[in-house]
Enzyme design. Structure first.
Site, PDB file in Angstrom:
ATOM      1  N   TYR A   1      11.340   0.578  14.921  1.00 16.77           N
ATOM      2  CA  TYR A   1      10.288  -0.234  15.524  1.00 16.77           C
ATOM      3  C   TYR A   1      10.654  -1.708  15.376  1.00 16.77           C
ATOM      4  O   TYR A   1      10.192  -2.419  14.501  1.00 16.77           O
ATOM      5  CB  TYR A   1       8.917   0.143  14.927  1.00 16.77           C
ATOM      6  CG  TYR A   1       8.412   1.377  15.621  1.00 16.77           C
ATOM      7  CD1 TYR A   1       9.072   2.590  15.448  1.00 16.77           C
ATOM      8  CD2 TYR A   1       7.360   1.322  16.523  1.00 16.77           C
ATOM      9  CE1 TYR A   1       8.681   3.728  16.141  1.00 16.77           C
ATOM     10  CE2 TYR A   1       6.959   2.456  17.211  1.00 16.77           C
ATOM     11  CZ  TYR A   1       7.626   3.649  17.011  1.00 16.77           C
ATOM     12  OH  TYR A   1       7.233   4.762  17.707  1.00 16.77           O
TER      13      TYR A   1
ATOM     14  N   LYS B   1      19.072  12.224  11.587  1.00 14.42           N
ATOM     15  CA  LYS B   1      20.259  12.235  12.453  1.00 14.42           C
ATOM     16  C   LYS B   1      21.412  11.664  11.625  1.00 14.42           C
ATOM     17  O   LYS B   1      22.092  10.717  12.042  1.00 14.42           O
ATOM     18  CB  LYS B   1      19.946  11.387  13.709  1.00 14.42           C
ATOM     19  CG  LYS B   1      20.978  11.457  14.807  1.00 14.42           C
ATOM     20  CD  LYS B   1      20.987  12.757  15.574  1.00 14.42           C
ATOM     21  CE  LYS B   1      22.096  12.754  16.620  1.00 14.42           C
ATOM     22  NZ  LYS B   1      22.363  14.108  17.165  1.00 14.42           N
TER      23      LYS B   1
ATOM     24  N   ASP C   1      17.686  16.545  16.886  1.00 14.50           N
ATOM     25  CA  ASP C   1      17.877  17.172  18.200  1.00 14.50           C
ATOM     26  C   ASP C   1      17.668  18.688  18.091  1.00 14.50           C
ATOM     27  O   ASP C   1      16.947  19.297  18.897  1.00 14.50           O
ATOM     28  CB  ASP C   1      19.256  16.834  18.796  1.00 14.50           C
ATOM     29  CG  ASP C   1      20.377  16.850  17.766  1.00 14.50           C
ATOM     30  OD1 ASP C   1      20.078  16.933  16.554  1.00 14.50           O
ATOM     31  OD2 ASP C   1      21.547  16.789  18.157  1.00 14.50           O
TER      32      ASP C   1
ATOM     33  N   ASP D   1       7.301   9.774  15.686  1.00 13.93           N
ATOM     34  CA  ASP D   1       6.423   9.499  16.828  1.00 13.93           C
ATOM     35  C   ASP D   1       6.701  10.505  17.947  1.00 13.93           C
ATOM     36  O   ASP D   1       5.786  11.097  18.529  1.00 13.93           O
ATOM     37  CB  ASP D   1       6.690   8.067  17.311  1.00 13.93           C
ATOM     38  CG  ASP D   1       5.679   7.640  18.351  1.00 13.93           C
ATOM     39  OD1 ASP D   1       4.511   8.082  18.265  1.00 13.93           O
ATOM     40  OD2 ASP D   1       6.045   6.866  19.251  1.00 13.93           O
TER      41      ASP D   1
ATOM     42  N   ASP E   1       4.242  13.983  19.205  1.00 12.43           N
ATOM     43  CA  ASP E   1       3.681  14.201  20.552  1.00 12.43           C
ATOM     44  C   ASP E   1       3.999  15.629  20.996  1.00 12.43           C
ATOM     45  O   ASP E   1       3.181  16.309  21.606  1.00 12.43           O
ATOM     46  CB  ASP E   1       4.267  13.223  21.575  1.00 12.43           C
ATOM     47  CG  ASP E   1       3.332  12.037  21.821  1.00 12.43           C
ATOM     48  OD1 ASP E   1       2.563  11.713  20.897  1.00 12.43           O
ATOM     49  OD2 ASP E   1       3.381  11.444  22.919  1.00 12.43           O
TER      50      ASP E   1
END
Ligand code: ATP
Length: 353
Positions: free
Chosen positions: A130, A183, A216, A240, A244
């Site tokens: 961010y 990751k 992933d 985030d 969703d």
């Protein structure tokens, strides 16, 4: 408990009004003595006062016991010099709300797309990718030439350690399993540090099992078999995006409740945005914000030692579950009620049950 309520943009005023009707019912039934102060942020504040967040609103938030923030049109707010402050970022930073707790589960009677599950995404909320908030001054995003952009991701040991601890403490009280999502095959240093701190926290909670999954691959695992996950801990941007997905897999983005919690303050805020496409049409599902407020009541109950808040929170959860089972919902989860009617039905269910 005194709450500051900021309805926000788009569907914010509609889902906030419905949430307040539910909270009033919970307050009556459990004698919580909830008091609400309302103010404005976002577009309405920009129009009236030339800024999306006035200093007075921060003061009001400071003197309240918690905050309910409706979704705001974050994409519209680009230039802080023109008063366009992202309210969500503003309050997360001002109160150092480092833990974003985003539960997602399936409900009896609401056909799951991918099988039953009940999990919580624990998302680091104060740094990561961010770039608009991870610097002490200036922006973590820059344009080197008109054709070259750089976006910085900040990862610090302290922020990794505190979110890891939050996740393990939560898992200890659930099904005792934490999945670290990262990751680290590409972001070796940053996500390497994140994993290291999670593994350190794991040693403090020997009763909690731990595994780790690349972000992933995690997308595929969640769509294939979300039931195998309990608590998922991850960095800011991954959390985030993942949350969703988990909200939508549970039935609708409109079921995505979320709490932003710091050491001594918390803010209820739905996981989704302001959904301008359905704003003002009495279509939005208010359960996302109702479930966020539910988390805030539980948080307050734990901190203050007042059992009535925990009981009210559990009753709201059960009432939402029963409402979904009875199709007393908005259309996104199979009902045919409007936002207002869904809130009113949930409030009266809460008073009856
Ligand atoms: P923003 O720019 O503020 O993030 P957005 O529309 O781009 O808004 P979201 O608000 O997160 O992004 O929502 C994406 C879509 O999901 C919306 O367009 C809407 O159709 C649906 N949606 C989001 N929230 C709800 C809700 N509470 N009830 C029903 N549908 C919703």
């Amino acid at each position: 408990m005194r709450l500051l309520v900021l309805a926000g943009d788009g569907i914010g005023p509609e889902i906030t009004a419905a949430t307040l009707s539910v909270l009033r019912a919970a307050s009556d039934r459990f004698a919580l003595g909830l008091e609400f102060a309302e103010d404005v942020v976002g577009h309405e504040s920009l129009r009236r006062f030339g800024t999306t967040v006035r200093p007075e609103v921060l003061e009001a938030a400071r003197s309240a016991d918690g905050l309910i923030l409706g979704p705001t049109a974050t994409f519209d707010f680009k230039d802080e010099a023109r008063g366009e402050i992202n309210p969500s970022k503003f309050f997360r930073k001002a109160f150092d709300l480092y833990a974003n707790i985003r539960p997602a589960r399936t409900y009896p009677g609401l056909p799951g797309r991918v099988g039953d599950f009940d999990l919580v995404v624990v998302r680091e909320n104060s740094e990561g990718f961010y770039a608009d908030r991870n610097m002490a001054a200036g922006s973590g995003e820059m344009l080197v030439t008109p054709d070259v952009a750089i976006s910085l991701r900040r990862i610090t040991r302290l922020c990794c350690a505190r979110i890891a601890w939050t996740a393990f403490a939560l898992a200890r009280d659930r099904r005792k399993h934490v999945t670290i999502v990262h990751k680290a095959n590409v972001l070796r240093l940053g996500d390497g540090m994140f994993i290291e701190e999670c593994r350190k926290a794991a040693r403090e909670f020997p009763e909690v099992a731990t595994d780790d999954v690349l972000v992933d691959a995690m997308m595929a695992h969640l769509v294939r078999a979300p039931g195998r996950f309990d608590v998922i801990v991850t960095t800011n941007m991954f959390g985030d995006i993942l949350s969703d997905l988990t909200a939508e897999l549970s039935g609708s983005l409109g079921l995505g409740g979320s709490l932003n919690a710091g050491a001594d303050y918390a803010m209820a805020q739905a996981a989704h945005g302001s959904a301008p496409d359905i704003a003002g049409r009495n279509l939005a599902n208010p359960f996302s914000l109702v479930l966020s407020a539910m988390l805030l009541l539980a948080w307050h109950g734990r901190r203050s030692g007042q059992a009535a808040f925990g009981a009210a929170s559990a009753a709201i959860g059960s009432a939402v579950e029963a409402a979904i089972g009875a199709r007393e919902t908005t259309r996104d989860v199979g009902g045919n009620l409007g936002t207002r009617e869904t809130g009113a039905a949930l409030a009266s269910r809460l008073l009856k049950d």
